[in-house]
Scaffold this active site. Structure first.
Site, PDB file in Angstrom:
ATOM      1  CE  LYS A 204      -3.974  -2.175   2.275  1.00  0.00           C
ATOM      2  NZ  LYS A 204      -4.946  -2.085   3.390  1.00  0.00           N
TER       3      LYS A 204
ATOM      4  CG  HIS B 193      -5.317  -6.169  -0.350  1.00  0.00           C
ATOM      5  ND1 HIS B 193      -6.542  -6.158   0.276  1.00  0.00           N
ATOM      6  CD2 HIS B 193      -5.417  -7.087  -1.366  1.00  0.00           C
ATOM      7  CE1 HIS B 193      -7.360  -7.017  -0.344  1.00  0.00           C
ATOM      8  NE2 HIS B 193      -6.691  -7.586  -1.344  1.00  0.00           N
TER       9      HIS B 193
ATOM     10  NE  ARG C  70      -6.675 -12.132   5.304  1.00  0.00           N
ATOM     11  CZ  ARG C  70      -7.377 -10.997   5.241  1.00  0.00           C
ATOM     12  NH1 ARG C  70      -7.228 -10.155   4.218  1.00  0.00           N
ATOM     13  NH2 ARG C  70      -8.210 -10.679   6.198  1.00  0.00           N
TER      14      ARG C  70
ATOM     15  CE1 TYR D 226      -9.440  -2.775   0.338  1.00  0.00           C
ATOM     16  CE2 TYR D 226      -8.437  -0.827  -0.637  1.00  0.00           C
ATOM     17  CZ  TYR D 226      -8.325  -2.001   0.083  1.00  0.00           C
ATOM     18  OH  TYR D 226      -7.091  -2.404   0.561  1.00  0.00           O
TER      19      TYR D 226
ATOM     20  CD  GLU E  94      -8.932  -8.982  -3.671  1.00  0.00           C
ATOM     21  OE1 GLU E  94      -9.814  -8.676  -2.850  1.00  0.00           O
ATOM     22  OE2 GLU E  94      -7.774  -9.323  -3.325  1.00  0.00           O
TER      23      GLU E  94
ATOM     24  CG  PHE F 283     -13.303   2.072   7.201  1.00  0.00           C
ATOM     25  CD1 PHE F 283     -12.767   1.505   6.053  1.00  0.00           C
ATOM     26  CD2 PHE F 283     -14.085   1.272   8.024  1.00  0.00           C
ATOM     27  CE1 PHE F 283     -13.010   0.189   5.722  1.00  0.00           C
ATOM     28  CE2 PHE F 283     -14.338  -0.058   7.698  1.00  0.00           C
ATOM     29  CZ  PHE F 283     -13.793  -0.596   6.539  1.00  0.00           C
TER      30      PHE F 283
ATOM     31  CG  ASN G 226      -3.717  -2.367   6.876  1.00  0.00           C
ATOM     32  OD1 ASN G 226      -3.539  -1.958   5.735  1.00  0.00           O
ATOM     33  ND2 ASN G 226      -4.776  -3.068   7.224  1.00  0.00           N
TER      34      ASN G 226
ATOM     35  CB  THR H  82      -7.579  -5.625   9.660  1.00  0.00           C
ATOM     36  OG1 THR H  82      -8.107  -6.749   8.955  1.00  0.00           O
ATOM     37  CG2 THR H  82      -7.801  -4.351   8.858  1.00  0.00           C
TER      38      THR H  82
ATOM     39  NE  ARG I 166      -2.529  -5.777   7.134  1.00  0.00           N
ATOM     40  CZ  ARG I 166      -3.682  -6.310   6.699  1.00  0.00           C
ATOM     41  NH1 ARG I 166      -4.284  -7.254   7.411  1.00  0.00           N
ATOM     42  NH2 ARG I 166      -4.224  -5.894   5.570  1.00  0.00           N
TER      43      ARG I 166
HETATM   44  P1  GDP Z   1      -8.063  -6.685   5.362  1.00  0.00           P
HETATM   45  O1  GDP Z   1      -8.680  -7.800   4.556  1.00  0.00           O
HETATM   46  O2  GDP Z   1      -7.274  -7.174   6.551  1.00  0.00           O
HETATM   47  O3  GDP Z   1      -7.256  -5.734   4.514  1.00  0.00           O
HETATM   48  O4  GDP Z   1      -9.265  -5.851   6.001  1.00  0.00           O
HETATM   49  P2  GDP Z   1     -10.714  -5.411   5.434  1.00  0.00           P
HETATM   50  O5  GDP Z   1     -11.016  -6.074   4.126  1.00  0.00           O
HETATM   51  O6  GDP Z   1     -11.671  -5.543   6.554  1.00  0.00           O
HETATM   52  O7  GDP Z   1     -10.526  -3.845   5.181  1.00  0.00           O
HETATM   53  C1  GDP Z   1      -9.886  -3.355   4.023  1.00  0.00           C
HETATM   54  C2  GDP Z   1      -8.980  -2.221   4.420  1.00  0.00           C
HETATM   55  O8  GDP Z   1      -9.770  -1.132   4.911  1.00  0.00           O
HETATM   56  C3  GDP Z   1      -8.021  -2.536   5.576  1.00  0.00           C
HETATM   57  O9  GDP Z   1      -6.864  -3.220   5.179  1.00  0.00           O
HETATM   58  C4  GDP Z   1      -7.714  -1.141   6.089  1.00  0.00           C
HETATM   59  O10 GDP Z   1      -6.781  -0.456   5.235  1.00  0.00           O
HETATM   60  C5  GDP Z   1      -9.090  -0.467   5.983  1.00  0.00           C
HETATM   61  N1  GDP Z   1      -9.889  -0.627   7.213  1.00  0.00           N
HETATM   62  C6  GDP Z   1     -10.513  -1.753   7.660  1.00  0.00           C
HETATM   63  N2  GDP Z   1     -11.181  -1.533   8.809  1.00  0.00           N
HETATM   64  C7  GDP Z   1     -10.991  -0.225   9.102  1.00  0.00           C
HETATM   65  C8  GDP Z   1     -11.444   0.619  10.161  1.00  0.00           C
HETATM   66  O11 GDP Z   1     -12.167   0.190  11.076  1.00  0.00           O
HETATM   67  N3  GDP Z   1     -11.033   1.927  10.128  1.00  0.00           N
HETATM   68  C9  GDP Z   1     -10.249   2.421   9.111  1.00  0.00           C
HETATM   69  N4  GDP Z   1      -9.892   3.718   9.148  1.00  0.00           N
HETATM   70  N5  GDP Z   1      -9.809   1.650   8.097  1.00  0.00           N
HETATM   71  C10 GDP Z   1     -10.175   0.350   8.082  1.00  0.00           C
END
Ligand code: GDP
Length: 140
Positions: free
Chosen positions: A9, A115, A85, A49, A126, A57, A112, A91, A102
């Site tokens: 990222k 991805h 993962r 996304y 993807e 968010f 973080n 996350t 992370r």
């Molecule tokens: P991942 O699969 O671990 O990347 O997590 P998700 O698919 O749930 O979320 C996608 C991305 O959105 C995450 O990697 C973060 O960059 C962002 N994100 C997820 N949850 C939050 C949150 O609660 N707050 C904020 N600000 N960003 C979030």
């Protein structure tokens, strides 16, 4: 062999961690089949996304992901999705296991570092979002 779509990222690129994170990925046994640096448009980031559209968010996430270049890559390995993962951790870096990418490098739940696809099916979707099949190496 299973594939997963990974994105280093914009925070990873900005913090000059491309080499460090890529080293860890290769040391963990993933083969890099494709890789490029891109600056996502808002439309591209929103499309990627789309599942998070409407979440509180979402706008901040899109601003983050379009705020600088990022490095999508296609990785291959047996059990690539789950193993990747595990390598990156949860996350939220505060909840990520010690030694994960992370936990070590991420500043926040949003910024973080990396991805990774969350299922083989999403991995296929993807991968195709970023790379036409002819840009993916059969061997490397
Ligand atoms: P991942 O699969 O671990 O990347 O997590 P998700 O698919 O749930 O979320 C996608 C991305 O959105 C995450 O990697 C973060 O960059 C962002 N994100 C997820 N949850 C939050 C949150 O609660 N707050 C904020 N600000 N960003 C979030």
């Amino acid at each position: 062999m299973e594939r997963t779509l990974v994105i280093l990222k914009p925070d990873c690129v900005r913090k000059e961690l491309i080499g460090e994170v890529t080293r860890r990925i290769q040391d963990a046994g993933f083969r890099i089949r494709a890789l490029k640096m891109v600056s996502l448009s808002e439309k591209e980031a929103e499309g990627f996304y789309a599942v998070h559209e409407g979440k509180p968010f979402f706008e901040s996430l899109i601003a983050f992901m379009t705020g600088g270049p990022c490095v999508p890559m296609v990785l291959e390995k047996e059990n690539a999705v789950d193993d990747f993962r595990a390598l990156i951790g949860a996350t939220d870096p505060d909840e990520a296991d010690e030694g994960t990418i992370r936990a070590e490098f991420a500043d926040s739940i949003e910024q973080n570092i990396v991805h990774g696809s969350d299922s083989p099916e999403n991995g296929r979707r993807e991968v195709a979002y970023f790379f036409p099949e002819h840009e993916i190496a059969a061997h490397s």
